[in-house]
Write an enzyme that holds these catalytic residues in place. Sequence first.
Site, PDB file in Angstrom:
ATOM      1  N   HIS A 305       0.976  -1.167  -0.071  1.00 32.81           N
ATOM      2  CA  HIS A 305      -0.222  -0.059   0.012  1.00 32.81           C
ATOM      3  C   HIS A 305       0.890   1.037   0.044  1.00 32.81           C
ATOM      4  O   HIS A 305       1.873   1.224   0.694  1.00 32.81           O
ATOM      5  CB  HIS A 305      -0.922  -0.039   1.270  1.00 32.81           C
ATOM      6  CG  HIS A 305      -2.084   0.863   1.054  1.00 32.81           C
ATOM      7  ND1 HIS A 305      -1.878   2.110   1.169  1.00 32.81           N
ATOM      8  CD2 HIS A 305      -3.405   0.639   0.789  1.00 32.81           C
ATOM      9  CE1 HIS A 305      -3.122   2.691   1.170  1.00 32.81           C
ATOM     10  NE2 HIS A 305      -3.905   1.724   0.646  1.00 32.81           N
ATOM     11  N   ASP A 363      -7.885  -5.723   0.728  1.00 29.16           N
ATOM     12  CA  ASP A 363      -8.453  -6.363  -0.724  1.00 29.16           C
ATOM     13  C   ASP A 363      -7.922  -7.900  -0.910  1.00 29.16           C
ATOM     14  O   ASP A 363      -8.499  -8.604  -1.553  1.00 29.16           O
ATOM     15  CB  ASP A 363      -8.176  -5.445  -1.993  1.00 29.16           C
ATOM     16  CG  ASP A 363      -8.977  -4.314  -1.938  1.00 29.16           C
ATOM     17  OD1 ASP A 363     -10.029  -4.563  -1.423  1.00 29.16           O
ATOM     18  OD2 ASP A 363      -8.648  -3.324  -2.492  1.00 29.16           O
TER      19      ASP A 363
HETATM   20  N1  CMC Z   1       4.092  -7.145  -4.918  1.00 31.84           N
HETATM   21  C1  CMC Z   1       5.636  -7.274  -5.091  1.00 31.84           C
HETATM   22  N2  CMC Z   1       6.349  -6.175  -4.807  1.00 31.84           N
HETATM   23  C2  CMC Z   1       5.823  -4.864  -4.568  1.00 31.84           C
HETATM   24  C3  CMC Z   1       4.254  -5.099  -4.447  1.00 31.84           C
HETATM   25  C4  CMC Z   1       3.594  -6.256  -4.640  1.00 31.84           C
HETATM   26  N3  CMC Z   1       2.102  -6.092  -4.435  1.00 31.84           N
HETATM   27  N4  CMC Z   1       3.899  -3.814  -4.218  1.00 31.84           N
HETATM   28  C5  CMC Z   1       5.177  -3.115  -4.310  1.00 31.84           C
HETATM   29  N5  CMC Z   1       6.224  -4.075  -4.581  1.00 31.84           N
HETATM   30  C6  CMC Z   1       7.683  -3.612  -4.442  1.00 31.84           C
HETATM   31  C7  CMC Z   1       7.892  -2.900  -5.862  1.00 31.84           C
HETATM   32  O1  CMC Z   1       8.340  -3.658  -6.984  1.00 31.84           O
HETATM   33  C8  CMC Z   1       9.153  -1.827  -5.207  1.00 31.84           C
HETATM   34  O2  CMC Z   1      10.086  -2.586  -4.998  1.00 31.84           O
HETATM   35  P1  CMC Z   1      11.604  -1.907  -5.625  1.00 31.84           P
HETATM   36  O3  CMC Z   1      11.830  -0.984  -4.612  1.00 31.84           O
HETATM   37  O4  CMC Z   1      12.730  -3.223  -5.515  1.00 31.84           O
HETATM   38  O5  CMC Z   1      11.642  -1.524  -6.920  1.00 31.84           O
HETATM   39  C9  CMC Z   1       8.512  -1.607  -4.011  1.00 31.84           C
HETATM   40  O6  CMC Z   1       7.778  -2.662  -3.549  1.00 31.84           O
HETATM   41  C10 CMC Z   1       7.866  -0.180  -3.924  1.00 31.84           C
HETATM   42  O7  CMC Z   1       6.787  -0.262  -4.555  1.00 31.84           O
HETATM   43  P2  CMC Z   1       6.015   0.979  -5.542  1.00 31.84           P
HETATM   44  O8  CMC Z   1       5.471   0.497  -6.748  1.00 31.84           O
HETATM   45  O9  CMC Z   1       7.116   2.152  -5.498  1.00 31.84           O
HETATM   46  O10 CMC Z   1       4.885   1.319  -4.214  1.00 31.84           O
HETATM   47  P3  CMC Z   1       3.725   2.207  -4.481  1.00 31.84           P
HETATM   48  O11 CMC Z   1       3.415   3.071  -3.063  1.00 31.84           O
HETATM   49  O12 CMC Z   1       3.824   3.341  -5.614  1.00 31.84           O
HETATM   50  O13 CMC Z   1       2.508   1.124  -4.708  1.00 31.84           O
HETATM   51  C11 CMC Z   1       0.690  -0.212  -4.635  1.00 31.84           C
HETATM   52  C12 CMC Z   1       1.588   0.675  -4.042  1.00 31.84           C
HETATM   53  C13 CMC Z   1      -0.431  -0.391  -3.991  1.00 31.84           C
HETATM   54  C14 CMC Z   1       0.279   0.486  -6.217  1.00 31.84           C
HETATM   55  C15 CMC Z   1       1.566  -1.550  -4.915  1.00 31.84           C
HETATM   56  O14 CMC Z   1       2.007  -2.013  -3.659  1.00 31.84           O
HETATM   57  C16 CMC Z   1       0.829  -2.466  -5.611  1.00 31.84           C
HETATM   58  O15 CMC Z   1       0.731  -2.588  -6.794  1.00 31.84           O
HETATM   59  N6  CMC Z   1       0.267  -3.423  -5.075  1.00 31.84           N
HETATM   60  C17 CMC Z   1      -0.593  -4.461  -5.759  1.00 31.84           C
HETATM   61  C18 CMC Z   1      -2.084  -4.088  -5.837  1.00 31.84           C
HETATM   62  C19 CMC Z   1      -2.893  -3.780  -4.824  1.00 31.84           C
HETATM   63  O16 CMC Z   1      -2.970  -4.817  -3.898  1.00 31.84           O
HETATM   64  N7  CMC Z   1      -3.443  -2.510  -4.532  1.00 31.84           N
HETATM   65  C20 CMC Z   1      -4.466  -2.426  -3.584  1.00 31.84           C
HETATM   66  C21 CMC Z   1      -4.334  -1.335  -2.597  1.00 31.84           C
HETATM   67  S1  CMC Z   1      -5.456  -1.472  -1.247  1.00 31.84           S
HETATM   68  C22 CMC Z   1      -6.977  -0.938  -1.896  1.00 31.84           C
HETATM   69  C23 CMC Z   1      -6.837   0.721  -2.271  1.00 31.84           C
HETATM   70  O17 CMC Z   1      -6.583   1.508  -1.292  1.00 31.84           O
HETATM   71  O18 CMC Z   1      -7.185   1.083  -3.365  1.00 31.84           O
END
Ligand code: CMC
Length: 428
Positions: A305, A363
Amino acid sequence: MDGKRVATLTLDDGRSIELPIMSGTIGPDVIDIHELSKLGVFTYDPAFFSTASCTSEITYIDGDAGLLYYRGYPIEQLAKHSDFLEVCYLLLNGELPDAAQKAEFGAKVASHTMVHDQMARFFTGFRRDAHPMAVMVGVVGALSAFYHDSLDITNPQHREISALRLLAKVPTIAAMAHKYHTGFPFMYPKNKFSYVENFMYMMFATPAEDYVPNPVLVRALERIFILHADHEQNASTSTVRLAGSSGANPFACIASGIAALWGPAHGGANEAALKMLEEIGDVSRVKDYVQGVKDKKYRLMGFGHRVYKNMDTRASVMRETCHEVLQELGLANDRLFKLAMELEQIALSDPYFIERKLYPNVDFYSGIVLRALGIPTNMFTVIFAVGRTIGWISQWNEMIADKGQKIGRPRQLYLGAKRRDYPVREPR
Ligand code: CMC
C-alpha cells in the site's frame, strides 16, 4: 493551525523564501508551498509521495502504525459497533447521529432507492458481457441527465439531495449491472430491508422466490462497506475532488471516481487478488509463484500500500470477517482460503516483503469474503465503489463548501522540444 513556524527554502542562485509550516490535529506537519510560484519555480512530486493536496476533517491515516480514523473514530471500533448507514451519516455530517437523526437519515436514503424507470432502458445499450465497472461509469454518470433538479452545486439543499440520491441509487445501479450481465430481471428495491439487506436482495433475489437475508452475511457485507467507506486522498477521491473543483456536477464527479477506482493498483485489486489465487490454484505452487514475484515478473495482488507500511487495520478486521463467513457457510476448508493463508504466511516471513514493508491489504481478504457471499469476481470492484461512494460524496461536499475553493491545476516540468519553426516546403 500554527502559521508562525516557517521552513526556509534557498535556491542555488541565492534567492530564498519563507514557507509557513502548518500543523494538523494529528499527523505530520505540512509545508505550505503555494507562494513558491512567486519565485518562478514549482515543486516536482509525481505520484504525490510528499504532497498534501488539501486540508480535510474527514479521515486520518497513520500508515506506519496502521491506523485509520473516520472523524476521529478508529475503524475497528466502527466495524464492531456501528452499521454502514451510521458511518455514512458520520462521514457526511462529522458526528454520529442520535437515534432520531439516524432514523430520519435512513428514511431519507430509503426514499431515493429507486432509479428513474427510463434508466432501465439505458442498460440495454451495453453488451451483456460488458464489465460491470464499465456499466457503472456510464450509468452513474448518466444520473446527471435524469436528476436536473439537484445540480446547482452552490445550493446546499441541492448538494444534500444529490448526496442522498447517490448514496441510495448507486447500490440499485450496481445490482442492476449484475442482473443485466447475468440475464436475470432487475429487482426493484424493497425499503423494508436495511441498506445492506436491500442491496443483497437486489443482487440475489428473483421474482420467483422469497428472499431471506442471512444476518452473518449481511454483517460481513456491512463491514466491507464500512471498511471501504473512505480513505482520505487516494487516487479515486483525488479524481473526484479534481473533477469537482471545476464545478462539474456531483454525479459526473462520482462517475470519474468510479473510473479511477477501476484500475488494478486501486479498487481493481480485490478482483485481481482473487484471479491470482485462482491462477496459483494449489498450495504446492505458492513457493514458485512467490519466486516469480521476487523476480519482478508480476506483483502479489492484495499486498502493499502506498500509505500503510504496517498491517492495515482494515485487513485485520477483514481477515476476522473472512473466518466468520467461511465458518457460517461451512467453507472453513475452502481451497482458495487455505491457499491465501499459505501465501500470507510465506510472504510475511520472506525478506523481500519484510524489507519493502509489504503487508496484505484489505483487498487480499475481501475477495475471499465476497466470493463466499456468492458475488461474482467481476462485481468485486463494484462492491468497493458502492462502499466508497459515501467517502467520495463527503470529500466532494467538504471541498465545495470551502469558500476559498479554486479549480485544481497542477503544473509540469516540460521536457519536450524547444521552440522550432515549422519546415515550410517548396511546392513540388
Ligand atoms: N508485490 C510485489 N512487490 C511489490 C508490491 C506487490 N504487491 N507492491 C510493491 N512492491 C515492490 C515494488 O516492486 C518496489 O520494489 P523495488 O523497490 O525493488 O523497486 C517496492 O515494493 C515499492 O513499490 P512501489 O510501486 O514504489 O510502491 P507504491 O507505493 O507506488 O505502490 C501499490 C503501492 C498499492 C500500487 C503497490 O503496492 C501494488 O501494486 N500492490 C498490488 C495492488 C494492490 O493490492 N492494490 C490495492 C491497494 S489497497 C486498496 C486501495 O486502497 O485502493
